[in-house]
Design a protein around this motif. Structure first.
Motif, PDB file in Angstrom:
ATOM      1  N   TYR A 100      46.421 -51.269 -11.684  1.00  0.00           N
ATOM      2  CA  TYR A 100      45.802 -49.942 -11.566  1.00  0.00           C
ATOM      3  C   TYR A 100      46.264 -48.988 -12.653  1.00  0.00           C
ATOM      4  O   TYR A 100      45.676 -47.932 -12.845  1.00  0.00           O
ATOM      5  N   GLN A 157      52.822 -49.148   1.227  1.00  0.00           N
ATOM      6  CA  GLN A 157      53.776 -48.222   0.612  1.00  0.00           C
ATOM      7  C   GLN A 157      53.918 -46.945   1.434  1.00  0.00           C
ATOM      8  O   GLN A 157      53.047 -46.584   2.221  1.00  0.00           O
ATOM      9  N   ARG A 178      53.664 -37.213  -8.753  1.00  0.00           N
ATOM     10  CA  ARG A 178      53.502 -38.501  -9.429  1.00  0.00           C
ATOM     11  C   ARG A 178      52.807 -39.430  -8.448  1.00  0.00           C
ATOM     12  O   ARG A 178      53.372 -39.784  -7.406  1.00  0.00           O
ATOM     13  N   GLU A 215      55.387 -40.404  -5.182  1.00  0.00           N
ATOM     14  CA  GLU A 215      55.381 -41.621  -4.384  1.00  0.00           C
ATOM     15  C   GLU A 215      55.969 -42.668  -5.290  1.00  0.00           C
ATOM     16  O   GLU A 215      55.973 -42.517  -6.516  1.00  0.00           O
ATOM     17  N   TRP A 216      56.519 -43.739  -4.708  1.00  0.00           N
ATOM     18  CA  TRP A 216      56.940 -44.866  -5.553  1.00  0.00           C
ATOM     19  C   TRP A 216      56.576 -46.131  -4.789  1.00  0.00           C
ATOM     20  O   TRP A 216      55.457 -46.594  -4.914  1.00  0.00           O
ATOM     21  N   VAL A 217      57.423 -46.647  -3.926  1.00  0.00           N
ATOM     22  CA  VAL A 217      57.072 -47.881  -3.231  1.00  0.00           C
ATOM     23  C   VAL A 217      57.392 -47.758  -1.736  1.00  0.00           C
ATOM     24  O   VAL A 217      56.556 -47.416  -0.920  1.00  0.00           O
ATOM     25  N   HIS A 240      47.354 -44.440   0.045  1.00  0.00           N
ATOM     26  CA  HIS A 240      46.919 -44.746  -1.323  1.00  0.00           C
ATOM     27  C   HIS A 240      47.202 -46.163  -1.782  1.00  0.00           C
ATOM     28  O   HIS A 240      46.526 -46.677  -2.667  1.00  0.00           O
ATOM     29  N   GLU A 241      48.251 -46.817  -1.193  1.00  0.00           N
ATOM     30  CA  GLU A 241      48.592 -48.178  -1.640  1.00  0.00           C
ATOM     31  C   GLU A 241      49.024 -49.029  -0.446  1.00  0.00           C
ATOM     32  O   GLU A 241      50.202 -49.222  -0.211  1.00  0.00           O
TER      33      GLU A 241
HETATM   34 CA    CA Z   1      53.332 -46.681  -5.577  1.00  0.00          CA
END
Ligand code: CA
Length: 364
Positions: A100, A157, A178, A215-217, A240-241
């Protein structure tokens, strides 16, 4: 004769004549093949980075060194987001990344990591392997000179780290966050300012105040990143993920010249990594979450239904734009939607129904 000594002789040309009637491509099958592999992850980054490095090592090991993988983490050869061009141009042979990141080149790439209200890990595997997903991925990637296969997954996530509580859509307005992929486009519809920066640069931006949220994981990775030092509110679930798939992207012309057995070895090892990485994320996330809350004072929060409704509405607007991009974007979205519908109906009465009852009995 031992395999290693056979290969040594073959490489020197001694066995080439004898082998030529057996193997259709003796020169390619026997000579050493160099694979320069770049990635979008910092070196040794848990899960994403260590998974990519494990895949690199296992390709070299499984071929007894015949395929020599030279691995470069982000910035060691090119910047994280330059991985695509490095491989598409043939300067490197492969990347490990989240596709992505390339949505600016074509929005279709987003579907092959994860999209808002998309597929979970098991659903994603079903779409890619049996629902026509791989064929569409090949069509998209082929247009850029790439061949991509599944090579890891983070699972569902978390929604992200915020300095303040998010109780209404109004709280998202003006927030510099982010969040890459189509999830970022959804946030933009709700008045936030999404930015896409590589993982290695998020912490400094959050601490300096250049971004308000990220956001990250999930707990395992996010604890490692120490985001709790700058933002205490940790939201779930991320819309979103929901099952971010990682990609092993190879230069298509290089891939096409490999022998069939080398293609099978590489594809099999990438598929194994898809499984191993997910297992590691699942195994480590629960204890990491507990530690974030008890050792670091993190406040766990769920997005309320009003906010989720707004995410859903904005996501549909984003999908309309994506579908209007091109015939291929619409084709990918059509396939994704048809598969999601069937997969969701099954998940609802299988995994979800079972887990809900099990947890009720266990009081979890
Ligand atoms: Ca992410």
């Amino acid at each position: 004769m031992k395999r290693r000594s056979f290969l040594t002789v073959a490489a020197a040309g001694g066995a080439a004549v004898a082998a030529s009637s057996t193997f259709p491509k003796p020169a390619l099958a026997q000579k050493r093949i160099k694979m320069v592999m770049v990635s979008t992850w910092p070196r040794d980054f848990p899960g994403l980075g260590t998974g990519a490095q494990r895949l690199a090592k296992r390709i070299t090991a499984a071929t007894d060194g015949r395929i020599q993988v030279q691995y470069f983490a982000a910035k060691e050869r090119v910047g994280a987001f330059d991985s695509f061009d490095e491989v598409a141009s043939g300067k490197a042979q492969a990347y490990h990344a989240a596709d992505y990141y390339w949505k600016g080149k074509h929005p279709g790439w987003a579907y092959f990591t994860s999209v808002p209200f998309g597929l979970t890990y098991t659903e994603m595997n079903a779409w890619i392997r049996f629902g026509g997903g791989q064929e569409l991925w090949d069509k998209l990637a082929g247009g850029f000179g790439l061949k991509c296969v599944m090579a890891g997954n983070t699972g569902v996530q978390m929604g992200g780290w915020f300095r303040k509580e998010i109780n209404s859509v109004a709280d998202l307005k003006g927030l510099k966050m982010r969040i890459p992929g189509l999830g970022g486009d959804v946030m933009a519809k709700l008045g936030a300012s999404p930015v896409s920066i590589p993982g290695g640069q998020i912490y400094e931006n959050l601490v300096s105040g250049a971004i308000d949220a990220t956001e990250w994981v999930g707990p395992w990775n996010d604890r490692f990143m120490k985001f709790y030092e700058a933002a205490k509110y940790y939201y779930y679930p991320g819309f979103h993920e929901p099952g971010s798939m990682l990609s092993f992207g190879m230069n298509a012309s290089w891939w096409g010249k490999l022998s069939k057995n080398d293609q099978i070895i590489i594809a099999a090892l990438a598929a194994a990594e898809n499984d191993i990485m997910m297992a590691e994320y699942n195994s480590k996330s629960g204890s990491a979450l507990k530690s974030l809350i008890t050792d670091h004072g993190v406040k766990l929060r769920a997005f309320n239904d009003d906010i989720y409704d707004a995410f859903g509405k904005a996501a549909e607007q984003v999908f309309v734009t994506v579908r209007g991009h091109s015939k291929l974007a619409k084709e990918i979205d059509d396939s994704f939607r048809a598969n999601r519908s069937d997969l969701a109906a099954w998940s609802k009465i299988s995994d979800q129904a079972y887990v809900a009852q099990r947890n009720r009995i266990l009081g979890i």
